[in-house]
Every structure is written in C-alpha cells, then in structure tokens.
Enzyme design. Structure first.
Site, mmCIF file in Angstrom:
data_model
loop_
_atom_site.group_PDB
_atom_site.id
_atom_site.type_symbol
_atom_site.label_atom_id
_atom_site.label_comp_id
_atom_site.label_asym_id
_atom_site.label_seq_id
_atom_site.Cartn_x
_atom_site.Cartn_y
_atom_site.Cartn_z
ATOM 1 N N MET A 162 42.555 41.573 49.282
ATOM 2 C CA MET A 162 43.258 40.294 49.167
ATOM 3 C C MET A 162 44.162 40.295 47.929
ATOM 4 O O MET A 162 44.625 39.244 47.499
ATOM 5 C CB MET A 162 42.262 39.142 49.099
ATOM 6 C CG MET A 162 41.455 39.037 50.396
ATOM 7 S SD MET A 162 40.806 37.407 50.701
ATOM 8 C CE MET A 162 39.734 37.205 49.297
ATOM 9 N N ALA A 168 45.464 40.929 43.873
ATOM 10 C CA ALA A 168 44.970 40.760 42.486
ATOM 11 C C ALA A 168 44.112 41.984 42.151
ATOM 12 O O ALA A 168 42.962 41.871 41.727
ATOM 13 C CB ALA A 168 44.202 39.460 42.314
ATOM 14 N N HIS A 196 42.408 45.480 40.843
ATOM 15 C CA HIS A 196 41.870 45.949 39.568
ATOM 16 C C HIS A 196 41.343 47.376 39.760
ATOM 17 O O HIS A 196 41.509 47.971 40.837
ATOM 18 C CB HIS A 196 40.769 45.000 39.079
ATOM 19 C CG HIS A 196 39.739 44.675 40.122
ATOM 20 N ND1 HIS A 196 38.879 45.611 40.637
ATOM 21 C CD2 HIS A 196 39.457 43.510 40.781
ATOM 22 C CE1 HIS A 196 38.091 45.056 41.529
ATOM 23 N NE2 HIS A 196 38.424 43.775 41.654
ATOM 24 N N GLY A 253 38.493 48.524 40.364
ATOM 25 C CA GLY A 253 37.585 48.699 41.509
ATOM 26 C C GLY A 253 38.379 49.027 42.768
ATOM 27 O O GLY A 253 38.036 49.949 43.530
ATOM 28 N N HIS A 254 39.454 48.271 42.972
ATOM 29 C CA HIS A 254 40.310 48.553 44.131
ATOM 30 C C HIS A 254 40.962 49.936 43.999
ATOM 31 O O HIS A 254 41.088 50.666 44.987
ATOM 32 C CB HIS A 254 41.410 47.495 44.259
ATOM 33 C CG HIS A 254 40.918 46.103 44.495
ATOM 34 N ND1 HIS A 254 41.013 45.119 43.545
ATOM 35 C CD2 HIS A 254 40.325 45.527 45.564
ATOM 36 C CE1 HIS A 254 40.515 43.995 44.017
ATOM 37 N NE2 HIS A 254 40.077 44.213 45.254
ATOM 38 N N GLY A 281 34.321 48.156 49.652
ATOM 39 C CA GLY A 281 33.494 48.267 48.458
ATOM 40 C C GLY A 281 32.072 47.793 48.695
ATOM 41 O O GLY A 281 31.843 46.814 49.403
ATOM 42 N N SER A 311 36.035 41.987 39.683
ATOM 43 C CA SER A 311 36.386 41.083 40.779
ATOM 44 C C SER A 311 37.697 40.393 40.431
ATOM 45 O O SER A 311 37.953 40.083 39.253
ATOM 46 C CB SER A 311 35.283 40.031 40.966
ATOM 47 O OG SER A 311 35.769 38.968 41.759
ATOM 48 N N SER A 312 38.489 40.126 41.457
ATOM 49 C CA SER A 312 39.745 39.402 41.233
ATOM 50 C C SER A 312 39.464 38.023 40.654
ATOM 51 O O SER A 312 40.304 37.443 39.965
ATOM 52 C CB SER A 312 40.500 39.254 42.554
ATOM 53 O OG SER A 312 40.619 40.518 43.170
ATOM 54 N N ARG A 313 38.280 37.498 40.942
ATOM 55 C CA ARG A 313 37.943 36.150 40.465
ATOM 56 C C ARG A 313 37.576 36.137 38.982
ATOM 57 O O ARG A 313 37.572 35.076 38.372
ATOM 58 C CB ARG A 313 36.777 35.575 41.268
ATOM 59 C CG ARG A 313 37.147 35.203 42.688
ATOM 60 C CD ARG A 313 36.035 34.400 43.341
ATOM 61 N NE ARG A 313 36.513 33.704 44.525
ATOM 62 C CZ ARG A 313 36.514 34.221 45.739
ATOM 63 N NH1 ARG A 313 36.045 35.431 45.939
ATOM 64 N NH2 ARG A 313 36.977 33.522 46.766
HETATM 65 P P1 AMP Z 1 38.904 41.821 47.833
HETATM 66 O O1 AMP Z 1 40.342 42.016 47.502
HETATM 67 O O2 AMP Z 1 38.131 41.169 46.757
HETATM 68 O O3 AMP Z 1 38.712 41.217 49.178
HETATM 69 O O4 AMP Z 1 38.307 43.276 47.915
HETATM 70 C C1 AMP Z 1 38.907 44.271 48.668
HETATM 71 C C2 AMP Z 1 37.960 45.435 48.745
HETATM 72 O O5 AMP Z 1 37.696 45.911 47.437
HETATM 73 C C3 AMP Z 1 36.597 45.047 49.350
HETATM 74 O O6 AMP Z 1 36.156 46.087 50.199
HETATM 75 C C4 AMP Z 1 35.737 44.901 48.142
HETATM 76 O O7 AMP Z 1 34.373 45.137 48.393
HETATM 77 C C5 AMP Z 1 36.311 45.971 47.237
HETATM 78 N N1 AMP Z 1 35.997 45.698 45.843
HETATM 79 C C6 AMP Z 1 36.225 44.553 45.149
HETATM 80 N N2 AMP Z 1 35.744 44.656 43.905
HETATM 81 C C7 AMP Z 1 35.189 45.889 43.799
HETATM 82 C C8 AMP Z 1 34.506 46.598 42.762
HETATM 83 N N3 AMP Z 1 34.281 46.045 41.576
HETATM 84 N N4 AMP Z 1 34.076 47.847 43.023
HETATM 85 C C9 AMP Z 1 34.285 48.424 44.235
HETATM 86 N N5 AMP Z 1 34.904 47.807 45.246
HETATM 87 C C10 AMP Z 1 35.357 46.558 45.037
#
Ligand code: AMP
Length: 300
Positions: free
Chosen positions: A22, A24, A26, A28-29, A151, A189-191
């Site tokens: 989604m 934003a 970081h 992790g992504h 993730g 986390s993006s949050r």
């Molecule tokens: P999101 O943009 O938050 O929907 O996350 C997109 C993908 O990145 C999802 O598969 C999440 O599980 C993964 N993700 C988000 N934060 C992390 C993190 N800290 N470590 C690993 N994967 C992450």
C-alpha cells in the site's frame, strides 16, 4: 524502472514476481522486493519484479484510517528501483475496481477459514480480509505472477492469501518473508510514522510482549505474560494470542505439541493501531534490523 498506471501495461510482465503493497515503503518492503528479485533471477530466464502500490479502500474499516494512510509515491519508486524492481504498478481505484464491474468480495464461507478464527483480526476489523482477498485476487488476475511475496509481519494476511491463492486455478505461489524490525524490536510499518515520539517509544512494548510470551511454554501463561508487559506501558491489547501458525486456531497443548505456532498481538498506541507476531515460543528481539530479518522462521 517503469511506473505503470494502467492494468493493460502489466500484460508484458506476466509470469513475474509480484510484491503487493500500500506504499509508504520502508526497509521491510525493500527486503521483500530484494527477495522477489532473487526469486525472479533464479531460473534460466530473468523474470520481472513488479511492486504494486495501491491504498486499497475495500480493506479499511475506518474512513479516517484510509484517508490519513501515508502516500509517498516518489520516494516509493526510488526505494523500489534501489531494491531491484522492474516496475511499480500504481493504479487509480477505477483501474482495480472498474465502475460497473461487480467487485468480488468473499463473505462467510467463501473466505478461507483462517480469516474467520474468533478473537483475531476478523473480530476487530470485520470485512478486512474480504477486502484483502478482493484486491489480491484482482492483482493476481491482472499481473499473472508466478510468485507473490508477502511479509510475515501480517501473519494472518499471509495465511489467508496463501489459502486463497491455492484455491485459484492459476494462483501464484506465495512466499513469506520474515519481519524486519527497528533496533528496539518494533516491527517496521508504514503506520509507525503516524506515532508521536512518546507513543513511538511505548510501541516497542509490542515486541517485548512477544518476547515475554516466548519465555513460557503454556499458551495461557504466555498470553498472560505478554499482556503484563503491555499493561505496564498502559497499552491494552485488542488481542494477544498464541495460535496454530497455519489454521490460526487456539492451541491446547504445550509448546512442544505445536510446531509452527505463533503469538499474535494487536493494540492501539495513541490512535495508531499496530499489529505484530512472532514464532512461539522462543522469540528474541535481535538488536540489529538486518539480523532480525535473517532470523525469521518459515512461513506456514
Ligand atoms: P503494506 O504496504 O503494509 O500493506 O505491506 C505490504 C507488504 O509488506 C505486506 O506483505 C506486509 O506484510 C509486508 N511488510 C510490511 N511491513 C513489513 C516488515 N516490517 N517486515 C516484513 N514485511 C513487511
């Protein structure tokens, strides 16, 4: 690296590796994109890595949460290019949910059973997994990836999407990637960027609660231990639960009887809702983000 706005542009990239996000983005992504790159380069033919950046309205329960979700496409594109992506797919809502085309939103028994386990995300965010399944299925249909990387940070989502993809005729193989953490253990986390400095400090208690839960080998004792850590920081969890890693059903026996178990937590810190999880028992915060990314467990 290309930035694609239209679904039709994905046609040339099918058979690649998709990383749904989604935005934003970081570190992790970035780790997910790098893993996708390695996967796409592993065969004889170099395949495409596509990162989708789409704030999906159908998975938000609260309008304000959707509206204030951070949107940073330029920075996201730079991160994706650095991490080895070939394309960022950043569509408008109409591209994913064309007007006049009924949106497939699974309900009840149409959802994988893991999405409906009482006491977890579904209880607190009704309809969330229906929205997640709707957007993932649509992305899979449009991009036709051979693999998709998710993730472990969103463990319940990973379990649900894996089950849904397995039920699709040409669904991708789902690859889980370990959670990447900040130095103090907080899952990236993006949050997190919405937290005040004070709340950011307190938020690290979530990872410490998972660590404390990991010191007990009876589920109830683990859950109580984890809660104590949160309450000491005046954080009241929505849930902190030890569950089967695949079915997400409650555990009855001791740790040894439940290989692959997870401890899962959700809590509001200030007005930001955070989730996290870890293998159970035995999770330890590694005080180096790179090390914690490597140390994660296998996906269910
Ligand atoms: P999101 O943009 O938050 O929907 O996350 C997109 C993908 O990145 C999802 O598969 C999440 O599980 C993964 N993700 C988000 N934060 C992390 C993190 N800290 N470590 C690993 N994967 C992450």
């Amino acid at each position: 690296m290309q930035i694609l706005r239209h679904a039709i542009e994905l046609e040339a990239l099918k058979g690649g590796v998709l990383v749904p996000t989604m935005g934003a983005l970081h570190a992790g992504h970035a780790a997910l994109v790098a893993a996708a790159r390695r996967c796409a380069d592993a065969g004889e033919r170099r395949r495409a890595v596509i990162v989708s950046v789409f704030v999906n309205p159908t998975q938000f329960n609260e309008k304000t949460d959707f509206e204030r979700y951070p949107r940073t496409l330029d920075a996201d594109a730079a991160l994706c290019a650095d991490a080895g992506a070939d394309a960022v797919f950043a569509p408008e809502v109409e591209e994913i949910y064309p007007p006049g085309r009924p949106v497939w939103m699974p309900a009840g028994a149409e959802l994988p059973p893991a999405a409906r386990e009482p006491g977890l995300e579904d209880a607190h965010r009704p309809g969330h997994f229906a929205g997640v399944c709707a957007v993932c299925r649509r992305l899979f249909e449009l991009a036709r990836p051979r693999e998709a990387v998710f993730g472990e940070k969103d463990w319940q989502q990973l379990a649900v999407v894996r089950a849904m993809a397995a039920s699709m005729p040409e669904g991708p193989r789902i690859i889980g990637h370990p959670t990447v953490r900040e130095e103090d253990g907080l899952a990236m986390s993006s949050r997190n960027r919405l937290l005040t400095p004070n709340h950011r400090r307190r938020a690290a208690a979530l990872a410490r609660a998972l660590e404390e839960a990991g010191r007990h080998d009876v589920p109830e004792e683990a859950e109580q231990g984890g809660r104590r850590v949160l309450l000491a920081m005046r954080i009241v969890p929505e849930y902190l639960a030890v569950r089967d890693g695949s079915t997400l059903a409650p555990l009855t026996g001791k740790a040894g009887a439940a290989p692959g178990a997870r401890v899962l937590v959700a809590a509001r810190v200030g007005d930001v809702r955070l989730i996290d999880n870890a293998p159970w028992p035995g999770f330890r915060i590694e005080h180096s983000p790179a090390a914690s990314a490597r140390a994660g467990s296998a996906a269910p």
